[in-house]
Design a protein around this motif. Structure first.
Motif, mmCIF file in Angstrom:
data_model
loop_
_atom_site.group_PDB
_atom_site.id
_atom_site.type_symbol
_atom_site.label_atom_id
_atom_site.label_comp_id
_atom_site.label_asym_id
_atom_site.label_seq_id
_atom_site.Cartn_x
_atom_site.Cartn_y
_atom_site.Cartn_z
ATOM 1 N N GLU A 173 0.838 -1.210 0.000
ATOM 2 C CA GLU A 173 0.000 0.000 0.000
ATOM 3 C C GLU A 173 0.871 1.258 0.000
ATOM 4 O O GLU A 173 0.602 2.215 -0.720
ATOM 5 N N PHE A 176 2.497 1.664 -3.373
ATOM 6 C CA PHE A 176 1.519 2.128 -4.363
ATOM 7 C C PHE A 176 1.377 3.649 -4.271
ATOM 8 O O PHE A 176 1.321 4.338 -5.299
ATOM 9 N N VAL A 202 -6.050 -7.628 -5.775
ATOM 10 C CA VAL A 202 -6.518 -6.251 -5.980
ATOM 11 C C VAL A 202 -5.335 -5.295 -6.101
ATOM 12 O O VAL A 202 -5.306 -4.430 -6.985
ATOM 13 N N LEU A 203 -4.344 -5.453 -5.232
ATOM 14 C CA LEU A 203 -3.182 -4.562 -5.291
ATOM 15 C C LEU A 203 -2.386 -4.761 -6.578
ATOM 16 O O LEU A 203 -1.855 -3.803 -7.148
ATOM 17 N N ARG A 206 -4.246 -2.864 -9.112
ATOM 18 C CA ARG A 206 -3.982 -1.425 -8.962
ATOM 19 C C ARG A 206 -2.616 -1.058 -9.534
ATOM 20 O O ARG A 206 -2.442 0.012 -10.139
ATOM 21 N N TYR A 209 -2.943 -0.890 -13.174
ATOM 22 C CA TYR A 209 -3.630 0.362 -13.521
ATOM 23 C C TYR A 209 -2.624 1.512 -13.514
ATOM 24 O O TYR A 209 -2.614 2.350 -14.425
ATOM 25 N N LEU A 210 -1.761 1.538 -12.503
ATOM 26 C CA LEU A 210 -0.745 2.584 -12.387
ATOM 27 C C LEU A 210 0.180 2.586 -13.596
ATOM 28 O O LEU A 210 0.623 3.636 -14.062
ATOM 29 N N ALA A 217 -5.479 -4.990 -15.567
ATOM 30 C CA ALA A 217 -5.996 -4.572 -14.258
ATOM 31 C C ALA A 217 -7.448 -4.985 -14.108
ATOM 32 O O ALA A 217 -7.844 -5.571 -13.094
ATOM 33 N N PHE A 221 -9.309 -7.520 -11.328
ATOM 34 C CA PHE A 221 -10.433 -7.122 -10.463
ATOM 35 C C PHE A 221 -11.630 -8.048 -10.685
ATOM 36 O O PHE A 221 -12.305 -8.446 -9.737
ATOM 37 N N GLU A 233 -13.921 -3.085 -3.017
ATOM 38 C CA GLU A 233 -12.834 -2.334 -3.649
ATOM 39 C C GLU A 233 -12.638 -2.758 -5.100
ATOM 40 O O GLU A 233 -12.326 -1.931 -5.968
ATOM 41 N N TRP A 237 -12.726 -0.270 -8.504
ATOM 42 C CA TRP A 237 -11.672 -0.112 -9.501
ATOM 43 C C TRP A 237 -12.155 -0.465 -10.908
ATOM 44 O O TRP A 237 -11.757 0.178 -11.889
ATOM 45 N N ARG A 240 -14.043 2.518 -12.055
ATOM 46 C CA ARG A 240 -13.098 3.606 -12.359
ATOM 47 C C ARG A 240 -12.468 3.421 -13.739
ATOM 48 O O ARG A 240 -12.385 4.373 -14.535
#
Length: 540
Positions: A173, A176, A202-203, A206, A209-210, A217, A221, A233, A237, A240
């Motif tokens: 986290e 990230f 999930v991480l 993410r 996604y980054l 991504a 999810f 969560e 995402w 999003r």
């Protein structure tokens, strides 16, 4: 070792006196010396503002006014709960809707009534132990020092391997937040090779996604939801990504699934309403806006947009008369519900509906109220409702008011072609092309001249005069991003040449906030933000 709450300040929140007494008695039996009580959500927030609380024991249902979830949301939103403090939600119900509503906002735990000393003691031991162990990491995360938080995780992993998975999650986290997608993916891949854990999937999503790997991504999810359909969560995402990819229909479908699982979340209902409105799905928008209005009665996340959206959605599904009835219902006081605050957009909706029903006189009265309230406080001139207000002013013969509105809208958005095109289209639809052309040309020229004059003064080295000129212009046009950015650039130049003072730091901070409210993703603004941050570090 037995739990001892001697050094903990406790807040007990329950609308039933006997329950407050019971929880207070149990707390004191566990060693607590200081126990505060509150019989309502409002009293609970007052106690949190007045005292530094270590443990909150809060019932979910608190009678009229805020419920326990809303107390927790507001306390988190306004920083009334310290990182070291624990918030335990207590409820007499075990329905999936209520449990999802509670756990989604991540309190430190929740308990089902009836409960006794041993149950509360066991839960508090677990919660307080976790708080103690991870306290320093959480402090650094809240402070924004993510590199230090990650470093502490590394040290603790070596010291206590039993906490490895928890610490790896916290480290991921932190990384990230630092934007280190590769490091996050490396941690998650290592965990997933051992076993498939939802947080790691999930991480990793993410992190992809980054890195801009949106398809990968989204796939991660989606896989997470297949394995754990209650992990909200992952839905967030996916929505999003779909929104950012421009697929609002797909985003709405995912959001509808999320709302079915967690219907008591006001933010979920609001997003569903916004998506359905965008997609022209007025039936879904109507239900979601109504849910958001109901959930927002005592919530700090209540929006006027929900009330306006509900009225407009009812107009689309049931016509002007039904919408006027919906507006009347919103304005009627109801037991346990505070009256809605007057807002120019609600007056605008009323005026538009009355005009659609050919009731020109009351329509004009409503629009006059809307215009007066619009002027009372700063508003985003790029808001489509601002132009809608100008349009109905023109339609009702309120020429002076309409001209002032359009002049402000154009001057605040002189370099935004989407806004200028919408203005031209509005004037064309009203048969006022020449009037509109002159207004737009004059307003844009005025702003360009002010900007040019400020830049010229700065180039001449007259930085103080440039700051004064552009500051006045920005105060007059708080929604103009170009002017706000120019103010920041000139103050930054002044700081570089004359010194980085507290006053300049404060002024830059205020204009930075103003610019970020307009468009925090603007490339020029992002570069300026980085320069200001570097200057602040150098000065420190």
């Amino acid at each position: 070792m037995a739990l001892n709450l001697k050094n903990h300040k406790i807040l007990v929140v329950d609308d039933v006196r006997e329950m407050r007494l019971s929880l207070t008695t149990i707390s004191k039996a566990l060693g607590a010396r200081t126990v505060y009580e509150a019989k309502s959500g409002e009293e609970a927030l007052e106690q949190l503002q007045s005292h530094s609380i270590d443990i909150v024991l809060c019932d979910y249902n608190l009678g009229p006014g805020r419920d326990g979830q809303q107390v927790f949301e507001e306390a988190k939103e306004f920083g009334l709960i310290a990182p070291h403090a624990s918030f335990i939600m207590i409820t007499a119900e075990a329905s999936i809707d209520l449990v999802m509503a509670v756990v989604e906002h991540s309190p430190d735990g929740y308990l089902i009534k009836p409960l006794n000393k041993s149950v509360l003691e066991m839960r508090l031991e677990k919660v307080l132990h976790r708080k103690r162990v991870f306290k320093e990491i959480e402090v650094q995360m809240v402070a924004g020092d993510y590199a230090k938080a990650a470093a502490i995780c590394d040290v603790m992993i070596k010291g206590d391997p039993k906490l490895r998975l928890d610490l790896l999650r916290m480290k991921a986290e932190a990384l990230f937040e630092l934007g280190d997608a590769d490091a996050v993916s490396e941690i998650c891949a290592g965990v997933l090779m051992e076993r498939e854990i939802s947080w790691a999937m999930v991480l990793m999503g993410r992190a992809n996604y980054l890195d801009g790997n949106f398809a990968k991504a989204r796939s991660l999810f989606s896989k997470t939801i297949e394995q754990n359909s209650n992990l909200m969560e992952a839905y967030d995402w996916m929505v999003r990504i779909d929104r950012e990819q421009g697929d609002f229909v797909k985003a709405q479908k995912i959001q509808e699934a999320a709302v079915l699982l967690s219907p008591k979340s006001i933010k979920r209902q609001q997003l569903l309403a916004d998506l359905a409105k965008h997609n022209g799905d007025h039936e879904v928008a109507c239900k979601a806006f109504q849910a958001a209005v109901d959930l927002g009665e005592n919530s700090c996340f209540s929006r006027v947009d929900d009330q306006v959206g509900l009225v407009n959605a009812v107009a689309e599904t049931g016509g002007p008369e039904a919408a006027l009835k919906a507006l009347d219902a919103l304005n009627k006081p109801r037991k346990g519900r505070p009256p809605i605050k007057p807002d120019w957009r609600l007056d605008l909706s009323q005026g538009q509906l009355l005009l659609a029903g050919e009731k020109a006189v009351p329509a004009k009265e409503a629009i006059q109220r809307a215009y007066a309230r619009y002027l009372e406080e700063p508003r985003d001139a790029a808001d489509p409702a601002s132009m809608a207000l100008a349009k109905v002013c023109y339609a009702l013969g309120m020429m002076s008011e309409a001209q002032k509105l359009m002049d402000r809208i154009v001057r605040e958005n002189h370099d935004r072609e989407d806004i200028i095109s919408a203005a031209k289209e509005m004037f064309s639809g009203l048969g006022m092309e020449d009037l509109g052309s002159d207004l737009i040309e004059n307003a844009r020229r005025e702003v360009v001249e002010i900007n040019n004059r400020g830049v010229a003064l700065a180039k001449e080295g007259k930085l103080g005069e440039a700051v004064e000129l552009l500051t006045r212009a920005s105060d007059e046009l708080p929604g103009n991003l170009t002017v706000a950015i120019n103010v920041l650039q000139v103050i930054l130049s002044e700081a570089q040449t004359s010194g980085y003072t507290n006053q300049r730091q404060y002024t830059m901070s205020e204009f930075l906030k103003r610019a970020e409210r307009i468009d925090g993703t603007n490339p020029k603004l992002i570069k300026l933000r980085e320069k200001i941050a570097r200057m602040r570090q150098d000065a420190a």
